[in-house]
Scaffold this motif. Structure first.
Motif, PDB file in Angstrom:
ATOM      1  N   UNK A   8     -45.083 -16.865  -5.596  1.00  0.00           N
ATOM      2  CA  UNK A   8     -45.510 -15.850  -6.555  1.00  0.00           C
ATOM      3  C   UNK A   8     -45.072 -14.455  -6.103  1.00  0.00           C
ATOM      4  N   UNK A   9     -45.197 -14.187  -4.824  1.00  0.00           N
ATOM      5  CA  UNK A   9     -44.772 -12.889  -4.284  1.00  0.00           C
ATOM      6  C   UNK A   9     -43.257 -12.715  -4.424  1.00  0.00           C
ATOM      7  N   UNK A  10     -42.521 -13.786  -4.165  1.00  0.00           N
ATOM      8  CA  UNK A  10     -41.069 -13.709  -4.314  1.00  0.00           C
ATOM      9  C   UNK A  10     -40.676 -13.534  -5.777  1.00  0.00           C
ATOM     10  N   UNK A  11     -41.414 -14.163  -6.665  1.00  0.00           N
ATOM     11  CA  UNK A  11     -41.140 -14.003  -8.094  1.00  0.00           C
ATOM     12  C   UNK A  11     -41.413 -12.571  -8.534  1.00  0.00           C
TER      13      UNK A  11
ATOM     14  N   UNK B 188     -41.015 -10.009  -6.662  1.00  0.00           N
ATOM     15  CA  UNK B 188     -39.857  -9.273  -6.158  1.00  0.00           C
ATOM     16  C   UNK B 188     -38.676  -9.436  -7.110  1.00  0.00           C
ATOM     17  N   UNK B 189     -38.424 -10.679  -7.518  1.00  0.00           N
ATOM     18  CA  UNK B 189     -37.294 -10.971  -8.419  1.00  0.00           C
ATOM     19  C   UNK B 189     -37.464 -10.283  -9.767  1.00  0.00           C
ATOM     20  N   UNK B 190     -38.601 -10.502 -10.379  1.00  0.00           N
ATOM     21  CA  UNK B 190     -38.770 -10.103 -11.769  1.00  0.00           C
ATOM     22  C   UNK B 190     -39.185  -8.670 -11.994  1.00  0.00           C
ATOM     23  N   UNK B 191     -39.787  -8.058 -11.013  1.00  0.00           N
ATOM     24  CA  UNK B 191     -40.380  -6.751 -11.262  1.00  0.00           C
ATOM     25  C   UNK B 191     -39.787  -5.655 -10.375  1.00  0.00           C
ATOM     26  N   UNK B 192     -39.784  -5.889  -9.100  1.00  0.00           N
ATOM     27  CA  UNK B 192     -39.405  -4.821  -8.175  1.00  0.00           C
ATOM     28  C   UNK B 192     -37.925  -4.459  -8.244  1.00  0.00           C
ATOM     29  N   UNK B 193     -37.072  -5.444  -8.498  1.00  0.00           N
ATOM     30  CA  UNK B 193     -35.646  -5.128  -8.599  1.00  0.00           C
ATOM     31  C   UNK B 193     -35.370  -4.214  -9.788  1.00  0.00           C
ATOM     32  N   UNK B 194     -36.105  -4.408 -10.886  1.00  0.00           N
ATOM     33  CA  UNK B 194     -35.959  -3.505 -12.036  1.00  0.00           C
ATOM     34  C   UNK B 194     -36.426  -2.100 -11.699  1.00  0.00           C
ATOM     35  N   UNK B 195     -37.533  -2.000 -10.985  1.00  0.00           N
ATOM     36  CA  UNK B 195     -38.098  -0.692 -10.658  1.00  0.00           C
ATOM     37  C   UNK B 195     -37.129   0.133  -9.820  1.00  0.00           C
ATOM     38  N   UNK B 196     -36.444  -0.515  -8.879  1.00  0.00           N
ATOM     39  CA  UNK B 196     -35.542   0.253  -8.020  1.00  0.00           C
ATOM     40  C   UNK B 196     -34.165   0.451  -8.640  1.00  0.00           C
TER      41      UNK B 196
ATOM     42  N   UNK C  12     -31.851  -1.915  -9.950  1.00  0.00           N
ATOM     43  CA  UNK C  12     -30.776  -2.892  -9.799  1.00  0.00           C
ATOM     44  C   UNK C  12     -30.438  -3.435 -11.182  1.00  0.00           C
ATOM     45  N   UNK C  13     -29.178  -3.320 -11.577  1.00  0.00           N
ATOM     46  CA  UNK C  13     -28.792  -3.774 -12.921  1.00  0.00           C
ATOM     47  C   UNK C  13     -28.886  -5.291 -13.014  1.00  0.00           C
ATOM     48  N   UNK C  14     -29.077  -5.766 -14.215  1.00  0.00           N
ATOM     49  CA  UNK C  14     -29.354  -7.188 -14.437  1.00  0.00           C
ATOM     50  C   UNK C  14     -28.217  -8.086 -13.974  1.00  0.00           C
ATOM     51  N   UNK C  15     -26.974  -7.610 -14.036  1.00  0.00           N
ATOM     52  CA  UNK C  15     -25.857  -8.451 -13.607  1.00  0.00           C
ATOM     53  C   UNK C  15     -25.859  -8.696 -12.105  1.00  0.00           C
ATOM     54  N   UNK C  16     -26.423  -7.799 -11.338  1.00  0.00           N
ATOM     55  CA  UNK C  16     -26.460  -7.939  -9.883  1.00  0.00           C
ATOM     56  C   UNK C  16     -27.775  -8.539  -9.392  1.00  0.00           C
ATOM     57  N   UNK C  17     -28.769  -8.607 -10.267  1.00  0.00           N
ATOM     58  CA  UNK C  17     -30.100  -9.036  -9.842  1.00  0.00           C
ATOM     59  C   UNK C  17     -30.131 -10.462  -9.318  1.00  0.00           C
ATOM     60  N   UNK C  18     -29.445 -11.386  -9.958  1.00  0.00           N
ATOM     61  CA  UNK C  18     -29.525 -12.779  -9.536  1.00  0.00           C
ATOM     62  C   UNK C  18     -28.966 -12.967  -8.130  1.00  0.00           C
ATOM     63  N   UNK C  19     -27.787 -12.390  -7.872  1.00  0.00           N
ATOM     64  CA  UNK C  19     -27.173 -12.529  -6.541  1.00  0.00           C
ATOM     65  C   UNK C  19     -28.053 -11.868  -5.478  1.00  0.00           C
ATOM     66  N   UNK C  20     -28.498 -10.658  -5.744  1.00  0.00           N
ATOM     67  CA  UNK C  20     -29.349  -9.958  -4.788  1.00  0.00           C
ATOM     68  C   UNK C  20     -30.670 -10.685  -4.617  1.00  0.00           C
TER      69      UNK C  20
END
Length: 83
Positions: A42-45, A47-55, A57-65
């Motif tokens: 849940x914590x990792x999710x 990070x994936x779904x929420x925190x990457x958007x906040x900082x 990170x564009x959606x095309x790079x989010x999956x790899x990162x």
């Protein structure tokens, strides 16, 4: 005498405020540590779904990162406390 009393009063107030803030921070870290221990996916999710958007990170790079971060945090769970 009034100036000294005022200074002591300010010092005491600052001490109490700082101590309270440190206690709250310690409580938050303890809670987060438990979440990481018992609800890691849940914590990792989060990070994936929420925190990457906040900082920003564009959606095309989010999956790899996201994959790289999840792999790192699975091997270093304490590092999640620094996020």
């Amino acid at each position: 005498a009034g100036a000294i009393a005022g200074a002591v009063s300010m010092l005491a107030g600052e001490y109490v405020a700082t101590k309270s803030q440190n206690e709250v921070l310690h409580g938050e870290i303890t809670l987060e540590r438990r979440h990481i221990q018992y609800f890691r996916e849940s914590e990792l999710e989060e990070l994936r779904g929420h925190l990457l958007n906040i900082i920003g990170i564009c959606s095309t790079e989010q999956q790899q990162l996201s994959d790289q971060l999840v792999d790192y945090y699975k091997h270093n769970p304490e590092a999640l406390l620094k996020v």
